[in-house]
Design an enzyme around this catalytic site. Structure first.
Site, PDB file in Angstrom:
ATOM      1  N   CYS A  25     -24.024  21.523 -23.212  1.00  0.00           N
ATOM      2  CA  CYS A  25     -23.812  22.905 -22.795  1.00  0.00           C
ATOM      3  C   CYS A  25     -22.916  23.660 -23.767  1.00  0.00           C
ATOM      4  O   CYS A  25     -21.962  23.118 -24.302  1.00  0.00           O
ATOM      5  CB  CYS A  25     -23.138  22.953 -21.427  1.00  0.00           C
ATOM      6  SG  CYS A  25     -24.077  22.120 -20.161  1.00  0.00           S
ATOM      7  N   ARG A  66     -26.303  22.415 -30.438  1.00  0.00           N
ATOM      8  CA  ARG A  66     -25.697  21.422 -29.556  1.00  0.00           C
ATOM      9  C   ARG A  66     -26.732  20.791 -28.623  1.00  0.00           C
ATOM     10  O   ARG A  66     -26.479  19.746 -28.037  1.00  0.00           O
ATOM     11  CB  ARG A  66     -24.593  22.076 -28.715  1.00  0.00           C
ATOM     12  CG  ARG A  66     -23.437  22.569 -29.547  1.00  0.00           C
ATOM     13  CD  ARG A  66     -22.548  23.471 -28.735  1.00  0.00           C
ATOM     14  NE  ARG A  66     -21.814  22.771 -27.713  1.00  0.00           N
ATOM     15  CZ  ARG A  66     -20.606  22.244 -27.859  1.00  0.00           C
ATOM     16  NH1 ARG A  66     -20.002  22.340 -29.019  1.00  0.00           N
ATOM     17  NH2 ARG A  66     -20.002  21.641 -26.878  1.00  0.00           N
ATOM     18  N   TRP A  96     -27.491  22.132 -20.809  1.00  0.00           N
ATOM     19  CA  TRP A  96     -28.159  20.841 -21.059  1.00  0.00           C
ATOM     20  C   TRP A  96     -28.086  20.097 -19.739  1.00  0.00           C
ATOM     21  O   TRP A  96     -27.011  19.704 -19.289  1.00  0.00           O
ATOM     22  CB  TRP A  96     -27.396  20.113 -22.159  1.00  0.00           C
ATOM     23  CG  TRP A  96     -28.067  18.870 -22.665  1.00  0.00           C
ATOM     24  CD1 TRP A  96     -29.041  18.792 -23.612  1.00  0.00           C
ATOM     25  CD2 TRP A  96     -27.788  17.522 -22.278  1.00  0.00           C
ATOM     26  NE1 TRP A  96     -29.389  17.484 -23.831  1.00  0.00           N
ATOM     27  CE2 TRP A  96     -28.639  16.676 -23.026  1.00  0.00           C
ATOM     28  CE3 TRP A  96     -26.913  16.940 -21.363  1.00  0.00           C
ATOM     29  CZ2 TRP A  96     -28.637  15.305 -22.901  1.00  0.00           C
ATOM     30  CZ3 TRP A  96     -26.911  15.560 -21.233  1.00  0.00           C
ATOM     31  CH2 TRP A  96     -27.771  14.757 -22.000  1.00  0.00           C
ATOM     32  N   ASN A 147     -19.040  23.823 -18.664  1.00  0.00           N
ATOM     33  CA  ASN A 147     -19.495  22.677 -19.451  1.00  0.00           C
ATOM     34  C   ASN A 147     -18.706  21.475 -18.944  1.00  0.00           C
ATOM     35  O   ASN A 147     -17.498  21.558 -18.782  1.00  0.00           O
ATOM     36  CB  ASN A 147     -19.197  22.937 -20.940  1.00  0.00           C
ATOM     37  CG  ASN A 147     -19.495  21.738 -21.824  1.00  0.00           C
ATOM     38  OD1 ASN A 147     -20.142  20.786 -21.394  1.00  0.00           O
ATOM     39  ND2 ASN A 147     -19.025  21.775 -23.053  1.00  0.00           N
ATOM     40  N   GLY A 148     -19.381  20.368 -18.678  1.00  0.00           N
ATOM     41  CA  GLY A 148     -18.694  19.186 -18.168  1.00  0.00           C
ATOM     42  C   GLY A 148     -19.386  18.703 -16.908  1.00  0.00           C
ATOM     43  O   GLY A 148     -20.514  19.108 -16.611  1.00  0.00           O
ATOM     44  N   GLU A 199     -29.773   2.029 -37.865  1.00  0.00           N
ATOM     45  CA  GLU A 199     -29.672   3.477 -38.075  1.00  0.00           C
ATOM     46  C   GLU A 199     -31.055   4.063 -38.412  1.00  0.00           C
ATOM     47  O   GLU A 199     -31.424   5.125 -37.917  1.00  0.00           O
ATOM     48  CB  GLU A 199     -28.652   3.745 -39.191  1.00  0.00           C
ATOM     49  CG  GLU A 199     -28.473   5.193 -39.598  1.00  0.00           C
ATOM     50  CD  GLU A 199     -28.061   6.129 -38.472  1.00  0.00           C
ATOM     51  OE1 GLU A 199     -27.725   5.673 -37.383  1.00  0.00           O
ATOM     52  OE2 GLU A 199     -28.137   7.352 -38.680  1.00  0.00           O
ATOM     53  N   LYS A 249     -32.926   6.891 -36.165  1.00  0.00           N
ATOM     54  CA  LYS A 249     -33.393   8.170 -36.716  1.00  0.00           C
ATOM     55  C   LYS A 249     -34.855   8.381 -36.363  1.00  0.00           C
ATOM     56  O   LYS A 249     -35.258   9.459 -35.935  1.00  0.00           O
ATOM     57  CB  LYS A 249     -33.247   8.209 -38.250  1.00  0.00           C
ATOM     58  CG  LYS A 249     -31.874   8.347 -38.816  1.00  0.00           C
ATOM     59  CD  LYS A 249     -31.247   9.708 -38.636  1.00  0.00           C
ATOM     60  CE  LYS A 249     -30.423   9.745 -37.405  1.00  0.00           C
ATOM     61  NZ  LYS A 249     -29.012   9.425 -37.506  1.00  0.00           N
ATOM     62  N   GLU A 262     -35.360   9.071 -32.533  1.00  0.00           N
ATOM     63  CA  GLU A 262     -34.842  10.310 -31.956  1.00  0.00           C
ATOM     64  C   GLU A 262     -35.579  11.554 -32.424  1.00  0.00           C
ATOM     65  O   GLU A 262     -35.685  12.513 -31.672  1.00  0.00           O
ATOM     66  CB  GLU A 262     -33.330  10.454 -32.158  1.00  0.00           C
ATOM     67  CG  GLU A 262     -32.892  10.725 -33.565  1.00  0.00           C
ATOM     68  CD  GLU A 262     -31.383  10.869 -33.694  1.00  0.00           C
ATOM     69  OE1 GLU A 262     -30.756  11.494 -32.839  1.00  0.00           O
ATOM     70  OE2 GLU A 262     -30.835  10.362 -34.688  1.00  0.00           O
ATOM     71  N   HIS A 275     -37.520 -15.500 -32.965  1.00  0.00           N
ATOM     72  CA  HIS A 275     -36.985 -15.828 -31.633  1.00  0.00           C
ATOM     73  C   HIS A 275     -37.507 -14.852 -30.576  1.00  0.00           C
ATOM     74  O   HIS A 275     -36.943 -14.759 -29.497  1.00  0.00           O
ATOM     75  CB  HIS A 275     -35.458 -15.836 -31.671  1.00  0.00           C
ATOM     76  CG  HIS A 275     -34.911 -16.848 -32.622  1.00  0.00           C
ATOM     77  ND1 HIS A 275     -35.019 -18.207 -32.403  1.00  0.00           N
ATOM     78  CD2 HIS A 275     -34.300 -16.715 -33.828  1.00  0.00           C
ATOM     79  CE1 HIS A 275     -34.487 -18.863 -33.422  1.00  0.00           C
ATOM     80  NE2 HIS A 275     -34.046 -17.971 -34.298  1.00  0.00           N
ATOM     81  N   LYS A 279     -26.202  17.696 -29.608  1.00  0.00           N
ATOM     82  CA  LYS A 279     -25.418  17.389 -30.806  1.00  0.00           C
ATOM     83  C   LYS A 279     -24.018  16.912 -30.437  1.00  0.00           C
ATOM     84  O   LYS A 279     -23.454  16.046 -31.080  1.00  0.00           O
ATOM     85  CB  LYS A 279     -25.334  18.642 -31.681  1.00  0.00           C
ATOM     86  CG  LYS A 279     -24.611  18.444 -32.996  1.00  0.00           C
ATOM     87  CD  LYS A 279     -25.435  17.588 -33.924  1.00  0.00           C
ATOM     88  CE  LYS A 279     -24.726  17.247 -35.221  1.00  0.00           C
ATOM     89  NZ  LYS A 279     -25.350  16.094 -35.877  1.00  0.00           N
TER      90      LYS A 279
HETATM   91  C1  F6R Z   1     -27.890  10.223 -33.841  1.00  0.00           C
HETATM   92  C2  F6R Z   1     -26.671  10.891 -33.480  1.00  0.00           C
HETATM   93  C3  F6R Z   1     -25.917  10.363 -32.321  1.00  0.00           C
HETATM   94  C4  F6R Z   1     -24.409  10.539 -32.540  1.00  0.00           C
HETATM   95  C5  F6R Z   1     -23.645  10.161 -31.265  1.00  0.00           C
HETATM   96  C6  F6R Z   1     -22.150  10.234 -31.470  1.00  0.00           C
HETATM   97  O1  F6R Z   1     -28.467  10.815 -34.969  1.00  0.00           O
HETATM   98  O2  F6R Z   1     -26.282  11.850 -34.084  1.00  0.00           O
HETATM   99  O3  F6R Z   1     -26.229   9.040 -32.050  1.00  0.00           O
HETATM  100  O4  F6R Z   1     -24.013   9.746 -33.607  1.00  0.00           O
HETATM  101  O5  F6R Z   1     -24.005  11.023 -30.237  1.00  0.00           O
HETATM  102  O6  F6R Z   1     -21.770  11.504 -31.868  1.00  0.00           O
HETATM  103  P1  F6R Z   1     -20.421  11.765 -32.620  1.00  0.00           P
HETATM  104  O7  F6R Z   1     -20.508  11.136 -33.944  1.00  0.00           O
HETATM  105  O8  F6R Z   1     -20.295  13.267 -32.690  1.00  0.00           O
HETATM  106  O9  F6R Z   1     -19.333  11.145 -31.794  1.00  0.00           O
END
Ligand code: F6R
Length: 610
Positions: free
Chosen positions: A2, A27, A75, A100-101, A483, A487, A490, A506, A605
């Site tokens: 949010c 965000r 959100w 927000n929260g 990672e 990527k 997501e 395994h 984000k």
């Molecule tokens: C994936 C991604 C998320 C963040 C996670 C933590 O591409 O961006 O997995 O890494 O939400 O976010 P931060 O780093 O802001 O604590």
């Protein structure tokens, strides 16, 4: 997650609110709305289930005019993403509120309020707050007092913006556990979830602290702390430009951010090394004396930042010979753990607002660690204000939801940390100088890897119609594979899993067939031969292999095996470099699939709720 914007000004605030929402889009959100008090003291509201552009269109059709307003991108947590659940919420045409929260005791409050005759129009946890403010206003005409009364009833996390039609030039903001910043203008004030939202109207910001309540009128700002005492909070001047959120000609922010990694890494190294040595003071004034005492390291983070921690653990144990444990912050915060003497706690976060990472750090501060360090990309974030030591990655704002340059610069920060600790554990000056040289060569090497973009775009075509993919790695390249898988899933919505290559037989080998592409990172290290055997197991089952391999590793492209050869690189730097092609692969697969790359579905984000 949010986003909140609010304003009290002489001018019509709707354009500021709408532009602010647009700038908070990164965000992540699913609905949006704004409420403005017009010159006849009436609350007007527009909400949409969808994007800010749709809100703008509705606003264009019937503009809201007035000098006081609040706006929100939602959100969904409690209740579906629909119009009724979108903020602002209004009670009896009198009070409007954005939040927000998460209000944890909303069910109990809802039951009580229904018994008192309040009607609910949404399924949100937020609506209880607006009713509570309205109820409090029945005993006091003062919005500030009503908010004080309300927040005493709330359990959970909130950033709030509240307006009331009886006091048309007043906005009350409150913060507990969710970020909120005040923008200081000339004869006008603003609130927002982060500074980006307000950069077109001001460069001057006050960061509220947990428990703060701000009483805001056009020409006066008074901040109260959690004991309702008036407090002074300093003004910070942001160095960010309003056009920081520009795509600079790239099709997506994510691509821009992938390509800005040479620069982001170079920026993150400025002043951090000197004459072949790591400058420990860049972690904080007391860093040197703390690093001398470190006997163990505990890292807590989420998502991509967690992967950075996993790589750093390999470096810490190999280079600094310091034991290191890495934890998912949402797990760590709820489990009992044993702390070895002289353990440094490290939290890693791009945003510095991730609720679980922040809670883990808060817990660590009470748990007897030697010290706490935050590695973060956002100065003045909740995390950097909480930690004793801070290392800022100077990656620049990251707008694409999928983290790219934040990750590689976190790794740079972590490597500097490892060397700074290792110096006190037997690392020679020559070794340190050699590591510094390797770090300084990174921008150029990343640039070379970015030149593979066309090859990777071609490779991506093979993935676009697949539903699953497997990523393999060994040692410090397992987190690189993790990672890469994160990527891909997501942004392209292809189910991808990462495995330690040795684990293949395994279980996951059962999944391998010609419909399951297998990606492997194969640097030329002591595990290469082992990895090659694992890859043969895949080939023998008809699996198609995509290998990112060192030129010297003597693996060649053949039927069913596609090898992309990477220049030789020191094994410690390789996790940073091998990440680049995996980012590009995920990006191009998502492009082919036509996905919403910068704002993938369901993701945010800045994950400010747990
Ligand atoms: C994936 C991604 C998320 C963040 C996670 C933590 O591409 O961006 O997995 O890494 O939400 O976010 P931060 O780093 O802001 O604590």
């Amino acid at each position: 997650m949010c986003g909140i914007v609010g304003a009290v000004a002489q001018r019509d605030v709707s354009p500021v609110l709408l532009e602010g929402l647009k700038r908070l889009e990164y965000r992540g959100y699913d609905s949006a709305g704004l409420a403005v008090l017009n010159h006849d003291k009436q609350l007007q509201r527009i909400r949409v289930q969808g994007k800010v552009n749709e809100l703008k269109q509705e606003h264009q059709a019937s503009p809201l005019k007035g000098g006081t307003g609040i706006a929100h991108t939602r959100w969904a947590t409690h209740g579906k993403p629909n119009l009724n659940n979108a903020h602002p919420h209004i009670c009896r045409d009198t009070v409007a509120l954005v939040h927000n929260g998460i209000i944890e005791n909303h069910e109990q409050l809802r039951t009580e309020q229904i018994a008192s005759g309040f009607e609910f129009t949404s399924e949100t946890d937020t609506e209880v707050v607006v009713h509570a403010v309205y109820e409090a206003l029945q005993s006091t005409p003062d919005l500030l007092q009503a908010v004080f009364t309300t927040i005493k009833q709330l359990k959970g996390a909130y950033a709030l913006g509240v307006i009331n039609n009886a006091e048309p030039d007043r906005l009350i903001a409150a913060r507990e556990g969710s970020p909120l910043v005040i923008g200081v203008g000339i004869g006008e004030y603003f609130i927002a979830s982060d500074v980006f939202a307000l950069l077109p109207v001001t460069q001057r910001f006050i960061f509220l602290e947990d428990g703060d309540v701000a009483d805001i009128t056009r020409d006066k700002l008074t901040i109260y702390d959690s004991n309702q005492n008036i407090v002074e909070r300093s003004i910070s001047v942001s160095e960010l430009n309003a056009d920081v959120a520009d795509k600079a000609g790239y099709r997506h922010y994510m691509l821009k951010e992938i390509f800005s990694q040479p620069n982001a890494i170079a920026e993150s190294l400025v002043n951090r090394t000197n004459d072949g040595q790591v400058v420990s003071n860049e972690f904080g004034q007391d860093a040197e004396s703390i690093f001398q005492q470190v006997k163990a390291v505990k890292i807590a983070a989420c998502g991509t930042s967690y992967h950075a921690g996993l790589i750093a653990a390999h470096w810490l144990e190999e280079i600094a010979q310091v034991p290191c444990q890495v934890e998912i912050a949402s797990e760590y915060r709820y489990r009992k753990s044993v702390i070895v003497d002289n353990t440094l706690f490290v939290s890693i976060s791009q945003s510095g607002e991730t609720a679980d990472t922040l809670a883990a750090l808060q817990l660590a501060k009470k748990s007897g660690f030697l010290s706490t360090l935050a590695i973060c990309n956002v100065a003045e974030s909740s995390l950097t204000r909480e930690a004793e030591l801070v290392f800022l990655t100077h990656a620049g704002p990251e707008i694409g939801v999928a983290s790219t340059k934040a990750f590689t610069t976190q790794l740079v920060g972590l490597f500097l940390l490892v060397v700074a600790i290792a110096k006190h554990n037997g690392l020679s000056n020559e070794e340190e100088a050699s590591f510094v040289k390797q770090l300084e060569s990174l921008p150029g090497r990343v640039n070379q890897l970015l030149q593979f973009k066309d090859d990777i775009e071609t490779m991506a075509k093979d993935f676009a119609d697949k539903h699953h993919a497997l990523f393999l790695g060994r040692g410090s390249f397992l987190p690189v594979a993790m990672e890469g898988a994160l990527k891909l899933k997501e942004i392209s919505y292809i189910h991808a899993e990462a495995y330690a290559a040795g684990e293949l037989k395994h279980g996951p080998l059962a999944l391998v067939d010609d419909d399951m592409p297998v990606v492997a990172v194969a640097p030329n290290n002591h595990l290469l031969e082992k990895l090659k055997s694992n890859l043969q197991e895949v080939q023998a089952r008809g699996g198609k292999l995509y290998l990112f391999a060192d030129k010297a590793s003597e693996v060649e492209s053949t039927e069913g095996v596609y090898v992309l050869k990477i220049n030789a690189v020191c094994d410690f730097m390789a996790p940073i470099l091998y990440t680049i092609p995996l980012q590009l692969l995920a990006y191009y697969v998502a492009v082919i699939k036509g996905a919403d790359i910068d704002q993938p579905r369901n993701l945010a984000k800045s994950v400010t709720v747990e």
